[in-house]
Design a protein around this motif. Structure first.
Motif, PDB file in Angstrom:
ATOM      1  N   TYR A   1       0.825  -1.213   0.000  1.00 28.68           N
ATOM      2  CA  TYR A   1       0.000   0.000   0.000  1.00 28.68           C
ATOM      3  C   TYR A   1       0.855   1.257   0.000  1.00 28.68           C
ATOM      4  O   TYR A   1       0.465   2.279   0.519  1.00 28.68           O
ATOM      5  N   GLY A   2       2.096   1.153  -0.517  1.00 31.58           N
ATOM      6  CA  GLY A   2       2.944   2.334  -0.596  1.00 31.58           C
ATOM      7  C   GLY A   2       4.080   2.286   0.414  1.00 31.58           C
ATOM      8  O   GLY A   2       4.278   1.282   1.107  1.00 31.58           O
ATOM      9  N   ASP A   3       4.818   3.392   0.480  1.00 32.44           N
ATOM     10  CA  ASP A   3       5.992   3.427   1.347  1.00 32.44           C
ATOM     11  C   ASP A   3       5.605   3.610   2.805  1.00 32.44           C
ATOM     12  O   ASP A   3       4.614   4.271   3.121  1.00 32.44           O
ATOM     13  N   PHE A   4       6.378   3.007   3.681  1.00 31.12           N
ATOM     14  CA  PHE A   4       6.172   3.219   5.119  1.00 31.12           C
ATOM     15  C   PHE A   4       7.521   3.070   5.824  1.00 31.12           C
ATOM     16  O   PHE A   4       8.482   2.580   5.232  1.00 31.12           O
ATOM     17  N   TYR A   5       7.575   3.483   7.076  1.00 30.96           N
ATOM     18  CA  TYR A   5       8.803   3.335   7.841  1.00 30.96           C
ATOM     19  C   TYR A   5       8.721   2.109   8.725  1.00 30.96           C
ATOM     20  O   TYR A   5       7.629   1.671   9.115  1.00 30.96           O
ATOM     21  N   SER A   6       9.905   1.558   9.020  1.00 28.90           N
ATOM     22  CA  SER A   6       9.931   0.424   9.929  1.00 28.90           C
ATOM     23  C   SER A   6      11.121   0.624  10.854  1.00 28.90           C
ATOM     24  O   SER A   6      12.132   1.200  10.472  1.00 28.90           O
TER      25      SER A   6
ATOM     26  N   CYS B   1      10.701  -4.347  18.060  1.00 31.94           N
ATOM     27  CA  CYS B   1       9.862  -3.162  17.966  1.00 31.94           C
ATOM     28  C   CYS B   1       9.004  -3.255  16.726  1.00 31.94           C
ATOM     29  O   CYS B   1       9.491  -3.443  15.634  1.00 31.94           O
ATOM     30  N   LYS B   2       7.692  -3.133  16.935  1.00 39.50           N
ATOM     31  CA  LYS B   2       6.782  -3.277  15.806  1.00 39.50           C
ATOM     32  C   LYS B   2       6.333  -1.919  15.275  1.00 39.50           C
ATOM     33  O   LYS B   2       5.403  -1.816  14.499  1.00 39.50           O
ATOM     34  N   SER B   3       7.024  -0.878  15.696  1.00 39.36           N
ATOM     35  CA  SER B   3       6.645   0.465  15.294  1.00 39.36           C
ATOM     36  C   SER B   3       6.807   0.636  13.778  1.00 39.36           C
ATOM     37  O   SER B   3       7.855   0.349  13.226  1.00 39.36           O
ATOM     38  N   ARG B   4       5.702   1.052  13.098  1.00 42.09           N
ATOM     39  CA  ARG B   4       5.747   1.225  11.651  1.00 42.09           C
ATOM     40  C   ARG B   4       5.085   2.549  11.268  1.00 42.09           C
ATOM     41  O   ARG B   4       3.947   2.562  10.765  1.00 42.09           O
ATOM     42  N   PRO B   5       5.758   3.659  11.487  1.00 39.67           N
ATOM     43  CA  PRO B   5       5.109   4.937  11.204  1.00 39.67           C
ATOM     44  C   PRO B   5       4.808   5.093   9.709  1.00 39.67           C
ATOM     45  O   PRO B   5       5.502   4.532   8.883  1.00 39.67           O
ATOM     46  N   ARG B   6       3.752   5.842   9.429  1.00 40.82           N
ATOM     47  CA  ARG B   6       3.485   6.157   8.018  1.00 40.82           C
ATOM     48  C   ARG B   6       4.390   7.294   7.595  1.00 40.82           C
ATOM     49  O   ARG B   6       5.107   7.873   8.424  1.00 40.82           O
ATOM     50  N   MET B   7       4.361   7.610   6.295  1.00 39.43           N
ATOM     51  CA  MET B   7       5.239   8.647   5.782  1.00 39.43           C
ATOM     52  C   MET B   7       4.465   9.953   5.724  1.00 39.43           C
ATOM     53  O   MET B   7       3.313   9.975   5.289  1.00 39.43           O
ATOM     54  N   CYS B   8       5.087  11.034   6.159  1.00 40.66           N
ATOM     55  CA  CYS B   8       4.416  12.335   6.148  1.00 40.66           C
ATOM     56  C   CYS B   8       4.103  12.730   4.708  1.00 40.66           C
ATOM     57  O   CYS B   8       4.948  12.660   3.835  1.00 40.66           O
ATOM     58  N   ASP B   9       2.840  13.126   4.460  1.00 43.52           N
ATOM     59  CA  ASP B   9       2.428  13.492   3.099  1.00 43.52           C
ATOM     60  C   ASP B   9       3.158  14.735   2.617  1.00 43.52           C
ATOM     61  O   ASP B   9       3.321  14.955   1.425  1.00 43.52           O
TER      62      ASP B   9
END
Ligand SMILES: [Zn+2]
Ligand SMILES: [Zn+2]
Ligand SMILES: [Zn+2]
Length: 955
Positions: free
Chosen positions: A867-872, A879-887
């Motif tokens: 579903y597009g780029d994301f951070y891991s 750590c399961k933190s997966r922030p989305r990318m700032c638009d």
């Protein structure tokens, strides 16, 4: 009166046996005197036994003569004065000559050992045992000796006395010897190698104690010391080439040493054929076995690691098949349980999960040992499960995370959560128990709302050893069928999953450690117990029988392996079937020596002719622990091997002070390393260690850096270095596709030891399994059998970076990943290292944006998903933190309850998200105007109908 005077003569306890009052005659000859009793018994006393001057006394009852030997005091009464005087003079002269000879002999020995040689520890006591009786006789008869013995001879006694006790003056004597040799051998030291030797190098050549440790730093000329020392011994005539043994770490190093000895030995008459032998330990072992008539056919196992691994696999399969009990034991021993409640901080626990891998029989990686037990129980009982699959309904229990129950039983709507609580609802110390209990309730509620079944197991079930009972009951109660697998099915599955192969690797490493560390059953058990290995007794049994069967297998083949070349050679030497003839043994790369090699060396020393052992090493460059390198033999030399003379080589001509300071400070963070003050010939004012980032492709960046170096220096040598070979291969491919770059070399960090280049480009600095430092710790059981490791974190990888950093003569470039920053880079970024930071992303302000807010160690890096780029987060499973990318700006954006906020403070863009499922909210037009609706509204299979008021200020 008189009788008192007479008593003075009898000064030794030999009085009762030594009173020769019945002597009738004293005969003299050129060899000594003969005493004849009135019964004609004769006692001959040669002059060589007279260790003190005779004494004479004239008294009322006649004349008395006293003669002293080592064993006896002879007191003789004379009646005839004439014969008395004649005999006395004669004996006196004989005694003077004998004492003079004796003093000269002892002085000569003293001079040879303590003045014209480097006084050895083993000589101190022996020499003193010969000196002390002489000194005490001298003190007892000082006046008589001073009067009768030549002044020069007395002076030599005085000179010995001034150096007694030898133990106290040995260092002074040694340093006088060193000064003398530095002068007299100057020309030799100036020319023995391509460059004149430095003073410490000269001292390392001069020092010939029983044991000598030459402690080097990178680029300080260890090899020069080896070459010069061998040549010095031959040129000065102190040893013949066949009396010198040189041991190198591997074949290439042996060849290089031999070449250099030949090259520089020509002017001293050393030619091919009369060069001292340079051996590897294996080659020497093999040669000794040959000489002793022991067969040395090499087993296929030695050349073909795959064959050996297959043999271990087969052995394991045989073991497993021998009984169902063995199968269970095999599976049990594959894991080391850990109780999560034993950790006191989150950092400790996170690091543990990161560094220790729990993989189920089916091959999934799970978080902890208890999840593993559940997964394996499902597997053994034929229950098809999924681990941490996303829940059917996308609803968030925790802010920022989609809900994933621990287990889902496939084909059902049954889920299982394993809750980390004790019977009182208490949690792991670092977890907020109240919050955790609330989450447990939310999960229960969610399942009941969605009409799915939630089965629950608890930490305390495991503690009480009731976890399996509970699982069985839960399955029965919820109608899940248990179909126990047969041992054959399990074995077949394990084999197909590669579980047997993986275990074989572990057992093979254990076997190798047992052999290089020379461990017997008792020592294996001690090691496992000391390292808290669970089921140590059972583990020891299986390892010991594996080792015994391996030895049997080699015997059956009539062949040996590499370890055998050394192990059997030790037996041949200690049993006396081979007598070492060397007077000097020189050993290179001592910091990497194994226990087996050390025992081999010891046998050569103790069974040989009291040889002088000189070992050269650098504890900062010890990087072969995985193959048995036992650093403590260097760092605890005195305790483990014995007293020694130490020479430190701290002057380098290779690299500049910037590189020396960076590398030295870095390696000395570990307090167990020797402290050294490395002095560089080249001095620079600014940092020559550059930190760059690999934004873009790593290979492109490397080529870019190389081209920049080339622009400024057309001929300098350049090398690319990496922890792992595959990284080098990628760069090679990239370089091949472009303009050719002359004089470019590729080295692994391990392979770079001993090499140098003008410019070095170091790559592969990132976190993770194939990163650097390598987080891939050996399993605990292997760890406990390998040579003990100092306790400092990543100590061996730290030394590896030291090795890599010190290859560059001019500049070192470190290319690192700013999004999964290596711990080492984090450390090097601290101000005390004064790195030249040539990267925007490594600047502090920038790094803050990418630092993970959830765990203690990670950084966010960008990944591409369906579903597009994301951070891991770079710390992986922890750590399961997966922030989305700032638009707006592309930085990581952190989810709060109903919004996601950009982590870049300069941007601060805030995006509304659904407080129920976390999907973005969309602005919609309704009957009453604009409102926010969840973008999950349109997803038919998991629709989310959340809406809320539209507040233009935050869109
Ligand atoms: Zn994290
Ligand atoms: Zn932003
Ligand atoms: Zn929603």
């Amino acid at each position: 009166m008189c009788s008192e005077n007479m008593d003075d003569l009898f000064i030794t306890p030999n009085f009762w046996g030594g009173l020769f009052s019945d002597i009738r005659e004293v005969r003299t000859s050129s060899n000594g005197v003969t005493l004849v009793s009135k019964y004609n018994n004769e006692t001959a006393i040669p002059f060589s036994e007279l260790n003190d001057l005779p004494m004479a006394r004239t008294g009322f009852f006649g004349n008395k003569l006293t003669i002293k030997t080592e064993a006896q005091v002879y007191a003789v009464s004379f009646l005839k004065t004439g014969q008395f005087h004649q005999s006395f003079d004669f004996i006196y002269k004989g005694a003077v000559k004998n004492i003079t000879d004796h003093i000269q002999l002892i002085y000569a020995e003293f001079k040879r050992k303590a003045i014209d040689g480097y006084l050895r520890d083993s000589e101190v006591e022996e020499l003193e045992s010969r000196i002390l009786p002489l000194i005490s006789r001298y003190h007892a008869s000082k006046e008589a000796w001073d009067e009768s013995i030549d002044k020069a001879v007395i002076d030599s006694i005085l000179s010995i006395i001034s150096n007694c006790p030898l133990e106290d003056s040995k260092e002074k004597l040694r340093s006088e010897y060193e000064s003398k040799m530095l002068k007299s051998r100057k020309t030799f030291y100036d020319n023995a190698e391509s460059n004149p030797l430095t003073e410490p190098q000269r001292l390392a050549v001069i020092r010939n104690n029983d044991r000598n440790l030459v402690l080097a730093a990178a680029g300080t000329g260890k090899t020069s010391v080896m070459v010069a020392k061998a040549l010095d011994l031959m040129e000065s005539g102190r040893a013949k080439k066949e009396e010198i043994l040189i041991l190198a770490y591997n074949k290439a190093a042996a060849k290089e040493l031999e070449n250099r000895i030949l090259e520089h030995g020509v002017s001293y008459g050393v030619a091919e054929g009369n060069c001292p032998s340079v051996y590897t330990f294996h080659a020497l072992g093999r040669e000794i076995l040959k000489k002793a008539g022991v067969p040395t056919y090499l087993s296929d196992f030695a050349d073909d690691p795959i064959k050996l691994k297959m043999w271990v696999s087969e052995w394991l399969v045989n073991y497993i098949q021998s009984s169902p009990k063995c199968l269970n034991r095999f599976i049990e021993l594959a894991y080391q349980p850990i109780n999560p409640f034993d950790f006191s901080t989150k950092e400790e626990y996170d690091a543990y999960v990161r560094d220790n891998e729990y993989r189920t029989l089916q091959g999934e990686r799970v978080k902890g040992f208890q999840e593993l037990c559940i997964a394996n129980w499902f597997f053994m009982n034929g229950i098809d499960y999924e681990y941490e699959a996303p829940y059917v309904t996308k609803v968030r229990i925790q802010v920022g995370f989609d809900y994933r129950p621990d287990f889902h039983i496939k084909g059902t709507n049954i889920y299982l959560e394993h809750f980390g609580v004790d019977r009182n609802g208490k949690t792991r110390p670092d977890i907020d128990a109240a919050k955790y209990n609330l989450e447990m309730d939310s999960k229960r509620k969610l399942h009941s709302e969605c009409r799915t079944t939630l089965l629950e197991t608890f930490h305390y079930n495991w503690v009480e050893d009731k976890l399996e009972d509970r699982l069985e009951r839960l399955m029965n109660d919820s109608g899940v069928e248990i179909k126990r697998k047969s041992p054959d099915d399990i074995l077949e599955f394990l084999n197909n999953m590669g579980f047997i192969e993986k275990s074989a690797e572990r057992y093979l490493k254990c076997l190798q450690a047992i052999r290089v560390e020379r461990l017997d059953q008792k020592l294996i058990l001690e090691r496992l117990k000391a390292n808290n290995i669970v089921k140590a007794v059972q583990y020891t049994e299986i390892l010991n029988s594996l080792h015994a069967d391996y030895v049997k297998e080699l015997d059956a083949q009539g062949r040996i392996d590499f370890d055998d070349m050394i192990i059997r050679a030790i037996n041949v030497v200690t049993s006396g079937s081979f007598t070492p003839k060397w007077s000097h043994i020189l050993v290179d790369e001592f910091q990497d020596i194994s226990m087996a090699r050390m025992e081999f060396l010891n046998s050569l020393v103790t069974q040989g002719k009291n040889p002088i052992l000189t070992v050269v090493g650098d504890d900062w460059q010890s990087i072969y622990r995985f193959s048995g390198g036992k650093l403590e033999l260097t760092t605890r030399f005195e305790e483990l091997i014995g007293s020694y003379s130490l020479t430190k080589l701290e002057k380098t001509f290779r690299y500049n002070n910037s590189i020396a300071d960076t590398a030295g400070t870095f390696v000395m963070r570990n307090p167990e390393q020797y402290k050294k003050q490395v002095v560089t010939h080249t001095k620079v004012d600014s940092s020559q260690v550059y930190l760059l980032d690999n934004e873009g492709r790593l290979e492109d960046k490397v080529v870019q850096v190389i081209n920049k170096i080339r622009k400024n220096d057309l001929t300098g040598s350049i090398s690319v270095l990496a922890r792992y070979r595959y990284l080098l291969e990628n760069v090679k491919k990239k370089v091949k596709s472009g303009e050719p770059i002359p004089a470019l070399k590729y080295w692994t960090f391990h392979g770079s030891k001993g090499l140098e280049a003008d410019y070095c480009v170091l790559i592969g600095f990132f976190q993770g399994k194939s990163g650097f430092p390598n987080m891939n710790k050996e399993e605990a059981v292997i760890e406990s059998l390998l040579p003990s490791l100092d306790t400092f974190p990543h100590s061996e990888e730290r030394r590896l970076l030291y090795v890599a950093l010190t290859r560059a003569k001019k500049k070192s470039y470190l290319i690192a990943d700013p999004r999964a920053t290596s711990e080492f880079i984090d450390e090097l970024l601290t101000p005390k290292y004064k790195l030249h930071i040539a990267s925007k992303t490594f600047e502090e302000r920038y790094r803050r944006i990418f630092k993970c807010g959830i765990c203690s160690v990670g950084y966010y890096r960008l990944l591409s998903g369906k579903y597009g780029d994301f951070y891991s987060c770079s710390s992986g499973l922890v750590c399961k933190s997966r922030p989305r990318m700032c638009d707006k700006c592309g930085s990581p954006s952190i989810d709060k309850q109903d919004k996601s906020v950009c982590n870049n403070k300069a941007c601060n863009y805030t995006k509304p998200i659904c407080d129920r499922c976390g999907r973005p909210m969309k602005v919609k037009e309704g009957r009453f105007g604009k409102f926010l609706g969840c973008s999950g509204y349109g997803i038919r299979e998991d629709q989310c109908k959340s809406t809320r008021r539209y507040l233009p200020s935050i869109v």
